[in-house]
Design a protein around this motif. Sequence first.
Motif, PDB file in Angstrom:
ATOM      1  N   MET A  41       1.198  -1.448   0.142  1.00  0.00           N
ATOM      2  CA  MET A  41       0.039   0.612   0.040  1.00  0.00           C
ATOM      3  C   MET A  41       0.794   1.557  -0.211  1.00  0.00           C
ATOM      4  N   PRO A  42       0.599   2.022  -0.639  1.00  0.00           N
ATOM      5  CA  PRO A  42       1.549   3.250  -0.782  1.00  0.00           C
ATOM      6  C   PRO A  42       0.986   4.708   0.306  1.00  0.00           C
ATOM      7  N   GLY A  43       2.361   5.329   0.365  1.00  0.00           N
ATOM      8  CA  GLY A  43       2.456   5.894   1.665  1.00  0.00           C
ATOM      9  C   GLY A  43       1.077   6.327   2.275  1.00  0.00           C
ATOM     10  N   TRP A  44       0.428   7.491   1.121  1.00  0.00           N
ATOM     11  CA  TRP A  44      -0.588   8.776   1.255  1.00  0.00           C
ATOM     12  C   TRP A  44      -1.710   7.762   1.778  1.00  0.00           C
ATOM     13  N   ARG A  45      -1.990   5.928   1.582  1.00  0.00           N
ATOM     14  CA  ARG A  45      -3.167   5.421   1.756  1.00  0.00           C
ATOM     15  C   ARG A  45      -3.083   4.677   3.535  1.00  0.00           C
ATOM     16  N   ARG A  46      -1.614   4.856   3.556  1.00  0.00           N
ATOM     17  CA  ARG A  46      -1.200   4.396   4.967  1.00  0.00           C
ATOM     18  C   ARG A  46      -1.625   5.936   5.905  1.00  0.00           C
ATOM     19  N   THR A  47      -1.036   6.203   5.221  1.00  0.00           N
ATOM     20  CA  THR A  47      -1.606   7.826   6.358  1.00  0.00           C
ATOM     21  C   THR A  47      -3.218   8.361   6.424  1.00  0.00           C
ATOM     22  N   ARG A  48      -4.128   7.611   5.935  1.00  0.00           N
ATOM     23  CA  ARG A  48      -5.514   7.438   5.615  1.00  0.00           C
ATOM     24  C   ARG A  48      -6.252   6.453   6.392  1.00  0.00           C
ATOM     25  N   LEU A  49      -4.954   5.456   6.923  1.00  0.00           N
ATOM     26  CA  LEU A  49      -5.783   4.431   8.010  1.00  0.00           C
ATOM     27  C   LEU A  49      -5.426   4.828   9.194  1.00  0.00           C
ATOM     28  N   GLY A  50      -4.353   5.453   9.370  1.00  0.00           N
ATOM     29  CA  GLY A  50      -4.232   6.597  10.378  1.00  0.00           C
ATOM     30  C   GLY A  50      -2.390   6.434  11.086  1.00  0.00           C
ATOM     31  N   ILE A  51      -1.511   5.751   9.959  1.00  0.00           N
ATOM     32  CA  ILE A  51       0.219   6.006   9.842  1.00  0.00           C
ATOM     33  C   ILE A  51       0.263   7.276  10.095  1.00  0.00           C
ATOM     34  N   ALA A  64      -1.804  16.335  13.242  1.00  0.00           N
ATOM     35  CA  ALA A  64      -2.966  17.445  13.234  1.00  0.00           C
ATOM     36  C   ALA A  64      -4.057  15.922  12.138  1.00  0.00           C
ATOM     37  N   ALA A  65      -3.689  15.484  11.534  1.00  0.00           N
ATOM     38  CA  ALA A  65      -3.464  14.351  11.483  1.00  0.00           C
ATOM     39  C   ALA A  65      -4.226  12.807  12.133  1.00  0.00           C
ATOM     40  N   ARG A  66      -4.077  13.605  13.695  1.00  0.00           N
ATOM     41  CA  ARG A  66      -4.929  12.543  14.321  1.00  0.00           C
ATOM     42  C   ARG A  66      -4.708  10.915  14.598  1.00  0.00           C
ATOM     43  N   PRO A  67      -3.386  11.189  14.277  1.00  0.00           N
ATOM     44  CA  PRO A  67      -2.915   9.031  13.613  1.00  0.00           C
ATOM     45  C   PRO A  67      -2.622   7.967  14.935  1.00  0.00           C
ATOM     46  N   ARG A  68      -3.030   7.161  14.519  1.00  0.00           N
ATOM     47  CA  ARG A  68      -3.026   6.314  15.649  1.00  0.00           C
ATOM     48  C   ARG A  68      -1.584   5.854  15.814  1.00  0.00           C
ATOM     49  N   LEU A  69      -0.931   5.592  14.755  1.00  0.00           N
ATOM     50  CA  LEU A  69       0.545   5.500  14.944  1.00  0.00           C
ATOM     51  C   LEU A  69       1.338   6.385  14.424  1.00  0.00           C
ATOM     52  N   LEU A  70       2.461   7.246  15.088  1.00  0.00           N
ATOM     53  CA  LEU A  70       3.176   7.948  14.994  1.00  0.00           C
ATOM     54  C   LEU A  70       4.721   7.546  14.572  1.00  0.00           C
TER      55      LEU A  70
END
Length: 256
Positions: A72-82, A166-172
């Motif tokens: 999965m590309p990075g932008w999709r992982r970002t939307r999942l919460g990374i 600001a993106a409220r990630p589940r994993l930072l």
Amino acid sequence: MTEPLLDAAGIEKGYGRISVLKGVDLAIAAGDAHVVIGPNGAGKTTLFKVLSGELIPDKGVVRFAGHDVTAMPGWRRTRLGIGRTFQVARTFKDLTTFENVVVALEAKRRQTASVFELLRLRPSDTVRKAARAMLDEFSLDTVADWPAGLLSHGDKKSLELAMALAARPRLLMLDEPTAGMAPADRRRSIDLISRLLAKGEFSLLLTEHDMEVVFGLATSITVLNYGEVIATGSPEAVRSNPRVKEVYLGHDVSAS
């Protein structure tokens, strides 16, 4: 047994004939603060790139929140919460500190908007208020109207951290978050990250060379050496591990 938030198994990655990661396993539980350490060239940055989607592993599987994200590309992982920061802070240098945070907040709120669209938006009062609150929390209120390119190194790193959160990630994921910082900025950064972690809103994965930072934040540690995991466990277990001491030239890893 609760499934890990992030679970990487058998990760291998090479560049040509050079093998950088050799069957790396890494699991991060919800609420964990996990630190990856190791000498220069151990493979820490490559592992980060694989986990964030910047690189695809040659072998192995990466799962996040129950999803197979290996390809999965990075932008999709970002939307999942990374969420992720980098060794060299990445901000919009020509925008003000305030505008950078606004763009990050709007990117979260408007999932399909491009950066160019976000830059043209007129932020709502709610977004502006949220941006001001974040600047206060990150001690950036006094430089809110400065172009990001003029900020000190420490303030740039703080701004990048604010934008990631600001993106409220589940994993930072933080890649060398205190690299190049003055001692005062480093202590401020440790205190800030500790306060944010205490809220329990995200898990943390970071790489770091400074052992003060490592043992000040970690609930668990993985040690890499030449692309292989040589130890993983609690800070106390890693500190007393003979192989880890050997890799760090015979010195206790709590020394910096």
